[in-house]
Scaffold this motif. Structure first.
Motif, PDB file in Angstrom:
ATOM      1  N   ASN A 189      38.808  52.238 -11.058  1.00 21.90           N
ATOM      2  CA  ASN A 189      39.954  51.546 -10.447  1.00 21.90           C
ATOM      3  C   ASN A 189      40.041  51.707  -8.935  1.00 21.90           C
ATOM      4  OD1 ASN A 189      40.952  50.633 -13.027  1.00 21.90           O
ATOM      5  ND2 ASN A 189      41.698  52.728 -13.370  1.00 21.90           N
ATOM      6  N   GLU A 190      39.000  52.245  -8.332  1.00 20.93           N
ATOM      7  CA  GLU A 190      38.932  52.331  -6.873  1.00 20.93           C
ATOM      8  C   GLU A 190      38.026  51.209  -6.378  1.00 20.93           C
ATOM      9  OE1 GLU A 190      39.811  52.633  -3.640  1.00 20.93           O
ATOM     10  OE2 GLU A 190      40.296  54.722  -4.155  1.00 20.93           O
ATOM     11  N   PRO A 249      32.972  54.890 -14.171  1.00 17.69           N
ATOM     12  CA  PRO A 249      33.412  56.007 -15.009  1.00 17.69           C
ATOM     13  C   PRO A 249      32.493  57.217 -14.832  1.00 17.69           C
ATOM     14  CG  PRO A 249      33.314  53.956 -16.266  1.00 17.69           C
ATOM     15  CD  PRO A 249      32.620  53.695 -14.951  1.00 17.69           C
ATOM     16  N   ILE A 250      33.037  58.408 -14.941  1.00 20.16           N
ATOM     17  CA  ILE A 250      32.247  59.618 -14.737  1.00 20.16           C
ATOM     18  C   ILE A 250      31.055  59.694 -15.697  1.00 20.16           C
ATOM     19  CG2 ILE A 250      32.277  62.146 -14.912  1.00 20.16           C
ATOM     20  CD1 ILE A 250      35.113  62.143 -13.882  1.00 20.16           C
ATOM     21  N   THR A 303      40.229  56.632  -1.934  1.00 15.99           N
ATOM     22  CA  THR A 303      41.261  56.016  -1.092  1.00 15.99           C
ATOM     23  C   THR A 303      42.602  55.967  -1.811  1.00 15.99           C
ATOM     24  OG1 THR A 303      39.595  54.676   0.042  1.00 15.99           O
ATOM     25  CG2 THR A 303      41.882  53.983   0.268  1.00 15.99           C
ATOM     26  N   VAL A 304      42.624  55.406  -3.010  1.00 10.39           N
ATOM     27  CA  VAL A 304      43.865  55.362  -3.799  1.00 10.39           C
ATOM     28  C   VAL A 304      43.709  55.967  -5.194  1.00 10.39           C
ATOM     29  CG1 VAL A 304      44.795  53.355  -2.580  1.00 10.39           C
ATOM     30  CG2 VAL A 304      43.399  53.001  -4.620  1.00 10.39           C
ATOM     31  N   LYS A 305      42.464  56.093  -5.652  1.00  8.40           N
ATOM     32  CA  LYS A 305      42.195  56.677  -6.962  1.00  8.40           C
ATOM     33  C   LYS A 305      41.145  57.764  -6.845  1.00  8.40           C
ATOM     34  CE  LYS A 305      44.919  54.278  -9.639  1.00  8.40           C
ATOM     35  NZ  LYS A 305      45.915  54.892 -10.524  1.00  8.40           N
ATOM     36  N   ILE A 347      33.176  64.569  -1.320  1.00  7.03           N
ATOM     37  CA  ILE A 347      34.312  63.650  -1.438  1.00  7.03           C
ATOM     38  C   ILE A 347      35.005  63.507  -0.088  1.00  7.03           C
ATOM     39  CG2 ILE A 347      36.355  63.037  -2.792  1.00  7.03           C
ATOM     40  CD1 ILE A 347      35.725  65.401  -4.628  1.00  7.03           C
ATOM     41  N   LEU A 348      35.417  62.311   0.217  1.00 10.64           N
ATOM     42  CA  LEU A 348      36.302  62.085   1.353  1.00 10.64           C
ATOM     43  C   LEU A 348      37.298  60.993   0.976  1.00 10.64           C
ATOM     44  CD1 LEU A 348      34.557  60.017   4.178  1.00 10.64           C
ATOM     45  CD2 LEU A 348      33.598  60.242   1.901  1.00 10.64           C
ATOM     46  N   GLY A 349      38.274  60.787   1.828  1.00  7.24           N
ATOM     47  CA  GLY A 349      39.299  59.785   1.547  1.00  7.24           C
ATOM     48  C   GLY A 349      40.689  60.388   1.503  1.00  7.24           C
ATOM     49  N   ARG A 350      41.664  59.522   1.549  1.00 10.57           N
ATOM     50  CA  ARG A 350      43.065  59.914   1.656  1.00 10.57           C
ATOM     51  C   ARG A 350      43.517  60.850   0.531  1.00 10.57           C
ATOM     52  NH1 ARG A 350      46.072  54.868   0.915  1.00 10.57           N
ATOM     53  NH2 ARG A 350      44.896  54.269   2.767  1.00 10.57           N
TER      54      ARG A 350
END
Length: 299
Positions: free
Chosen positions: A190-191, A219-220, A240-242, A269-272
């Protein structure tokens, strides 16, 4: 939700142009540059054409044109003057304004003319870091304040992604020169915000590493197969959001569970969303980054 925003407040105009609301009102009153409508409660509202005109005027104003002179220019001639200015200027602020103007006008020509001019003095990487990243950050703020709509954001980000893909294609046929890491880049389920991960894909290839780019909303469990093919994998993702703040800790645990077959897992990992991870609870195989530049420095 997907309609283009057509009515703007004077605060929207200030946010987009950088011109103070007080100054806009002076220009409006003294030079009759804009003709706002008023709501039942006497609040000024401005049309999309007024916003486009203000962005054009701002670009000319920032390039030394006096507002009194701009006010005398026939309105149909202003966009042509703007294009001439854009073709002759390369400063950071002018380029940001030009790309914003392209976004608000849905004008591909201005985008490509500005980009091509930048290419004469900068590499693609320099353009992305010096101009596109600040532009995307500003777009994020404009989105949060409801100054721009989805159509504007999608238009400009699609053009930026085109440039990333074109430059990636030029180097992805080259054989990797470094074999100590294999990167697998993906976005969680969903990202869909993929500009950051697309650009990192370009930088990883440029550094000489092999990278397997899986794309959006993965999916993982799809990652398990990669462990069977490569040693010393570095999974790379941009949150970013997910997953959201209520899910992110469990996501890391689930990742560890699925990747237990890997003898030496690495997860960058990076992102908000990483702000919601407690540093003391981050597993040793997970490394977080605060910016694209920080990832590049660790390649």
């Amino acid at each position: 939700m997907n309609n283009v925003k057509k009515v703007f407040s004077i605060r929207d105009l200030e946010n987009l142009s950088g011109i103070k609301a007080h100054t806009i009102r002076i220009w409006e009153k003294r030079y009759n540059l804009f003709s706002p409508e008023r709501t039942d409660t006497n609040i000024r509202t401005y049309s999309l054409s007024s916003l486009q005109k203000l962005l054009n005027i701002t670009l000319l104003y920032d390039n030394g044109y006096k507002i009194s002179k701009i006010a005398k220019i026939p309105e149909p001639e202003i966009p042509n003057m703007v294009r001439e200015v854009v073709s002759n200027k390369t400063s950071k602020s002018q380029n940001l304004n030009a790309f914003k103007l392209a976004m608000m006008n849905f004008d591909q020509t201005v985008f490509f003319e500005t980009y091509d001019k930048l290419l004469k003095t900068k590499s693609f990487g320099e353009i992305f870091k010096d101009v596109f990243i600040p532009l995307l950050n500003e777009i994020g703020l404009l989105w949060q304040t409801d100054t721009i709509g989805p159509a504007h954001e999608h238009f400009i980000t699609s053009l930026i992604k085109q440039k990333i893909l074109v430059n990636t294609e030029r180097i992805q046929h080259q054989k990797p020169t470094k074999t100590n890491k294999v990167f697998v880049s993906f976005l969680p389920e969903n990202e869909i915000h993929d500009i950051g991960i697309l650009y990192l894909n370009y930088e990883i290839l440029l550094k000489g590493y092999k990278v397997v780019y899986l794309g959006q909303t993965i999916p993982i469990e799809y990652l398990i197969d990669l462990v069977k093919y490569f040693d010393n994998i570095y999974f790379l993702s941009y949150f970013t959001v997910k997953p959201d703040k209520t899910e992110i800790s469990n996501y890391i645990k689930e990742f560890e569970l699925y990747l237990r077959e890997s003898s030496n897992p690495h997860f960058w990992i990076l992102g908000r969303q990483i702000q919601h991870l407690e540093p003391s609870k981050i597993p040793s195989f997970v490394k977080t980054f605060t910016s694209i530049e920080e990832v590049i420095q660790n390649l």
